[in-house]
Structure formats: structure tokens, C-alpha cells
Design a protein around this motif. Structure first.
Motif, PDB file in Angstrom:
ATOM      1  N   UNK A  75       0.768  -1.052  -0.033  1.00 49.80           N
ATOM      2  CA  UNK A  75       0.000  -0.065   0.045  1.00 49.80           C
ATOM      3  C   UNK A  75       0.711   1.146   0.019  1.00 49.80           C
ATOM      4  N   UNK A  76       2.095   1.170   0.273  1.00 49.66           N
ATOM      5  CA  UNK A  76       3.065   2.252   0.291  1.00 49.66           C
ATOM      6  C   UNK A  76       3.753   2.700  -1.008  1.00 49.66           C
ATOM      7  N   UNK A  77       3.373   1.731  -1.970  1.00 44.53           N
ATOM      8  CA  UNK A  77       3.631   2.126  -3.467  1.00 44.53           C
ATOM      9  C   UNK A  77       2.516   2.253  -4.101  1.00 44.53           C
ATOM     10  N   UNK A  78       2.730   2.931  -5.041  1.00 38.97           N
ATOM     11  CA  UNK A  78       1.864   3.228  -6.094  1.00 38.97           C
ATOM     12  C   UNK A  78       1.886   2.119  -7.238  1.00 38.97           C
ATOM     13  N   UNK A  79       0.374   1.797  -7.552  1.00 36.87           N
ATOM     14  CA  UNK A  79       0.328   0.698  -8.605  1.00 36.87           C
ATOM     15  C   UNK A  79       1.063   1.063  -9.906  1.00 36.87           C
ATOM     16  N   UNK A  80       1.859   0.195 -10.490  1.00 38.87           N
ATOM     17  CA  UNK A  80       2.429   0.529 -11.636  1.00 38.87           C
ATOM     18  C   UNK A  80       3.939   1.241 -11.157  1.00 38.87           C
ATOM     19  N   UNK A  81       4.172   1.591 -10.153  1.00 31.83           N
ATOM     20  CA  UNK A  81       5.647   2.202  -9.804  1.00 31.83           C
ATOM     21  C   UNK A  81       6.711   1.137 -10.242  1.00 31.83           C
ATOM     22  N   UNK A  82       7.613   1.495 -10.624  1.00 32.31           N
ATOM     23  CA  UNK A  82       8.927   0.707 -10.787  1.00 32.31           C
ATOM     24  C   UNK A  82       9.942   0.990  -9.667  1.00 32.31           C
ATOM     25  N   UNK A  83      10.307  -0.289  -8.901  1.00 39.12           N
ATOM     26  CA  UNK A  83      11.283  -0.167  -7.936  1.00 39.12           C
ATOM     27  C   UNK A  83      12.489  -1.086  -8.205  1.00 39.12           C
ATOM     28  N   UNK A  84      13.544  -0.721  -7.417  1.00 40.38           N
ATOM     29  CA  UNK A  84      14.842  -1.555  -7.584  1.00 40.38           C
ATOM     30  C   UNK A  84      15.020  -2.497  -6.175  1.00 40.38           C
TER      31      UNK A  84
END
Length: 222
Positions: free
Chosen positions: A128-137
Motif C-alpha cells: 500500500x505504500x507504493x503506487x500501482x505501476x511504480x517501478x522499484x529496484x
């Protein structure tokens, strides 16, 4: 918020996971695999990465039959939260808490590097702390991270929005680029990448810390 981190012979990411939980504000208890019960008041169980029992038979297969895993299963079946990372994901599939299996990497080699993940859903206490579709490493470090499930299972995971993360560039042959999945009640997460290794600024990236902070915050306010 109280987290339990399970320790098996061969675990090597148990301390990393405990520190990530602690930095997020959780109290942490380390639990040995031969224990038959969890400390009282546990909110979430962490099943860490490593090479439990030397990865003999199948990765996670022996660990899944350790005495403590009956308590892990009971905790999940009562609606408790469980986070399995890398070898922990393998253990969760072996216990049946998550569907599918983790096979030998498509290239038949151990892969250890940072990879880009796409956040497929923000609809969980973990994401929930990310946005849907975000790219993280987030880094990976595994020899058997190739996610496989039959067509019906894959369809169900997609239809129910239970794929948590997908690889942007698939490093291991996982079907549909799957890097992490959620249980039907969305309270069990298994993922091959290691967010606990991106939880401190000294590592050069804190995108993994968001997962732990979000989970602890969600459980403290539940």
C-alpha cells in the motif's frame, strides 16, 4: 506491533529481516525452527531467505516440515500475516500457504544482482505504500527463483489481483514475469527479491524499507 522471524539451519537473511522490522518500529522475536509454538501476541511472521537445510530435496521442502511451520500455518489460517522472502517464499509454497513452485532458474545459474520490479497492486498491507505501476529496484540472490504454476492458478492469481510484483526484465524464467504473489486473503506475501536489503540508506536505496514501514503502520492502526 510484534514480529516473529523464523530461523532454520542455513538461514542467512534472518538478521537482515529482523533489522528491517525493527527499523520500521516493530518488536522482533527470533524463533528457532524446532520450537513448536510462537511467542504470544505475534502480528506477523517473517520467513527469511537463505539456504534452509542446504536446499536438499527441494528448496524449502525440509524447512516446511519443521515443527514451527505448523504454528506458521495455523497463524496464517487464523488470518495472521506472513512474509516469506526468497527461501521463505519457497517454504511458503512447500507448506501450501501459497500456490505454485519455485524451479531452477531458466539459465541454470545462481543470479545475484539488483533488478527492477513493477508494483502490480497497492491493495495489500505490504504494497500500500507504493503506487500501482511504480517501478522499484530490489536485489535478488537465488538459484531457484523461477516461478511456475499451472494455467488455472495463473488465471486465478491475475483475476484476483494477487500478483504483487513482476520483473521488468525477467532474470530467471518465471512465468508471466512473476516476482511475488499474495494469498487469497492478501495477508500472506511471498517474493523472491530481497526488500530487507534495500532498507537502509547505507545500501544506496531504501525502496525496500517502504514495504516494512507500510506493513508495520497498517498493523499498528488495524
Amino acid at each position: 506491533m510484534h514480529a516473529a522471524v523464523i530461523v532454520f539451519p542455513g538461514s542467512n537473511c534472518d538478521r537482515d529481516m529482523a533489522v528491517a522490522f525493527e527499523k520500521a518500529g516493530a518488536k522482533v522475536s527470533m524463533v528457532w525452527h524446532k520450537d513448536t509454538s510462537l511467542p504470544s501476541g505475534i502480528d506477523v511472521i517473517g520467513v527469511p531467505g537463505g539456504f534452509s537445510f542446504g536446499d536438499y530435496l527441494r528448496c524449502g521442502a525440509i524447512a516446511a516440515n519443521s515443527p514451527i511451520c505448523q504454528s506458521v500455518i495455523a497463524h496464517a489460517e487464523k488470518g495472521g500475516y506472513v512474509l516469506g522472502i526468497c527461501n521463505g517464499f519457497q517454504v511458503l509454497t512447500e507448506t501450501g500457504l501459497l500456490p505454485g513452485v519455485l524451479l531452477r532458474n531458466g539459465g541454470l545459474k545462481y543470479v545475484c544482482k539488483a533488478v527492477d520490479l513493477k508494483v502490480e497492486t497497492a491493495d495489500s498491507a505490504y504494497t500500500a505504500g507504493y503506487g500501482e505501476g511504480d517501478t522499484i529496484t530490489i536485489p535478488i540472490a537465488h538459484h531457484d527463483g523461477n516461478y511456475y504454476a499451472d494455467e488455472d492458478t495463473l488465471k486465478k492469481l491475475n483475476d484476483e489481483n494477487r500478483v504483487a510484483f513482476r520483473y521488468v526484465k525477467n532474470p530467471n524464467g518465471s512465468l508471466q514475469d512473476i516476482a511475488g504473489i499474495l494469498s487469497e486473503n492478501r495477508r500472506v506475501l511471498g517474493m523472491m527479491p530481497h526488500p530487507e536489503r534495500m532498507a537502509d540508506p547505507v545500501h544506496g536505496n531504501t525502496e525496500g524499507r517502504i514495504l516494512f514501514n507500510t506493513l508495520v503502520d497498517q498493523l499498528q492502526t488495524a
